[in-house]
Design an enzyme around this catalytic site. Structure first.
Site, mmCIF file in Angstrom:
data_model
loop_
_atom_site.group_PDB
_atom_site.id
_atom_site.type_symbol
_atom_site.label_atom_id
_atom_site.label_comp_id
_atom_site.label_asym_id
_atom_site.label_seq_id
_atom_site.Cartn_x
_atom_site.Cartn_y
_atom_site.Cartn_z
ATOM 1 N N THR A 39 0.948 -1.361 -0.231
ATOM 2 C CA THR A 39 -0.054 -0.134 -0.151
ATOM 3 C C THR A 39 0.789 1.329 0.036
ATOM 4 O OG1 THR A 39 -1.763 -1.126 1.238
ATOM 5 C CG2 THR A 39 -1.784 1.041 1.116
ATOM 6 N N ASP A 94 -1.246 -4.107 8.689
ATOM 7 C CA ASP A 94 -1.904 -5.274 8.496
ATOM 8 C C ASP A 94 -3.358 -5.501 8.900
ATOM 9 O OD1 ASP A 94 0.289 -6.805 7.174
ATOM 10 O OD2 ASP A 94 1.351 -6.168 9.008
ATOM 11 N N LYS A 104 1.269 -4.184 12.620
ATOM 12 C CA LYS A 104 2.101 -3.817 11.674
ATOM 13 C C LYS A 104 3.335 -4.786 11.454
ATOM 14 C CE LYS A 104 3.186 0.273 10.145
ATOM 15 N NZ LYS A 104 3.360 -0.158 8.934
ATOM 16 N N GLY A 106 3.990 -7.270 8.345
ATOM 17 C CA GLY A 106 3.939 -8.207 7.540
ATOM 18 C C GLY A 106 5.245 -8.461 6.417
ATOM 19 N N GLU A 113 9.485 1.628 10.796
ATOM 20 C CA GLU A 113 8.511 2.075 10.690
ATOM 21 C C GLU A 113 8.001 2.905 11.847
ATOM 22 O OE1 GLU A 113 6.387 -0.565 7.294
ATOM 23 O OE2 GLU A 113 6.108 -1.126 9.333
#
Length: 233
Positions: A39, A94, A104, A106, A113
């Site tokens: 994404t 996720d 998050k 994955g 991040e």
């Protein structure tokens, strides 16, 4: 009934719709956190279009893969050392619960991040409709761990009631993060108290970071049925 490929295509269209709206949130002169994953890759492409039209920004990538993609797209880059405060960070997830708590990781980049998100004035999460859940936990919760301690940590996590699997690369070897660590994917099922679990995980020696993002996202942009739904805490 839709075919699996039709479902994948629909989800990708939802991702693109959310990413397109997110790219319009970026303002001239900003320091922009560049998320990782499928994404976020759509977001980078839409942001790059604006850069080509004259938008002046600099980005801070959250993974080596994002860094390489941003370079290919012509997005100017900087570092956290040079700019320790980020104006806006845009990233995928996720899972997203009603309080905008997230799972998050994955894609394996959740340590970087989380670091970038933690110093961002605005953290905006984007995703398709399948990412929105009533409770976190169906998606395995990743832990970035020091390899030396991974068996000890796995035993501790199993005592908390989760199934634990060492993440592996396509070649069958342990997946290695950008920071040289391994990842344990932990399936808890529905997580009743995500903040409490986050504290327990952080307290285990050898756990570098976990994939629970608690109270960090300002808003979520979720693609759904040809539209984008804005969610706030």
């Amino acid at each position: 009934m839709n075919s699996p490929q039709t479902e994948v295509d629909a989800r990708d269209q939802e991702k693109q719709a959310a990413a397109r709206v997110a790219a319009e949130l970026v303002e001239a002169g900003q320091i922009v956190g560049l998320g990782s994953g499928s994404t976020a890759a759509h977001f980078l492409r839409f942001l790059a279009e604006r850069v080509r039209r004259g938008l002046k920004i600099v980005g801070i990538p959250t993974s080596q893969a994002t860094k390489e993609l941003a370079k290919q797209l012509g997005i100017p880059l900087t570092t956290l050392e040079a700019h320790p405060e980020v104006d806006i960070d845009i990233d995928g997830a996720d899972e997203i619960d009603p309080q905008l708590n997230l799972i998050k990781g994955g894609g394996g980049a959740f340590l970087r991040e989380k670091i970038v998100a933690s110093v961002a004035r605005r953290f905006v999460v984007i995703g398709d409709s399948a990412k929105q859940v009533a409770k976190l936990g169906k998606f395995p919760l990743p832990l970035e761990v020091i390899p030396l301690a991974q068996m000890l940590i796995a035993n501790r996590i199993q005592m908390l009631g989760a199934k634990v699997a060492l993440r592996r690369s396509a070649d069958g070897n342990a997946y290695v993060t950008d920071e040289g660590h391994h990842i344990l994917d932990c399936t808890f099922g529905e997580i009743d108290d995500a903040p409490a679990l986050a504290q327990k995980l952080r307290a285990i020696p050898g756990v570098v970071e976990h994939g629970l993002f608690i109270g960090m996202a300002e808003m979520a942009l979720v693609g759904r049925d040809g539209d984008v739904v804005l969610l706030r805490r």
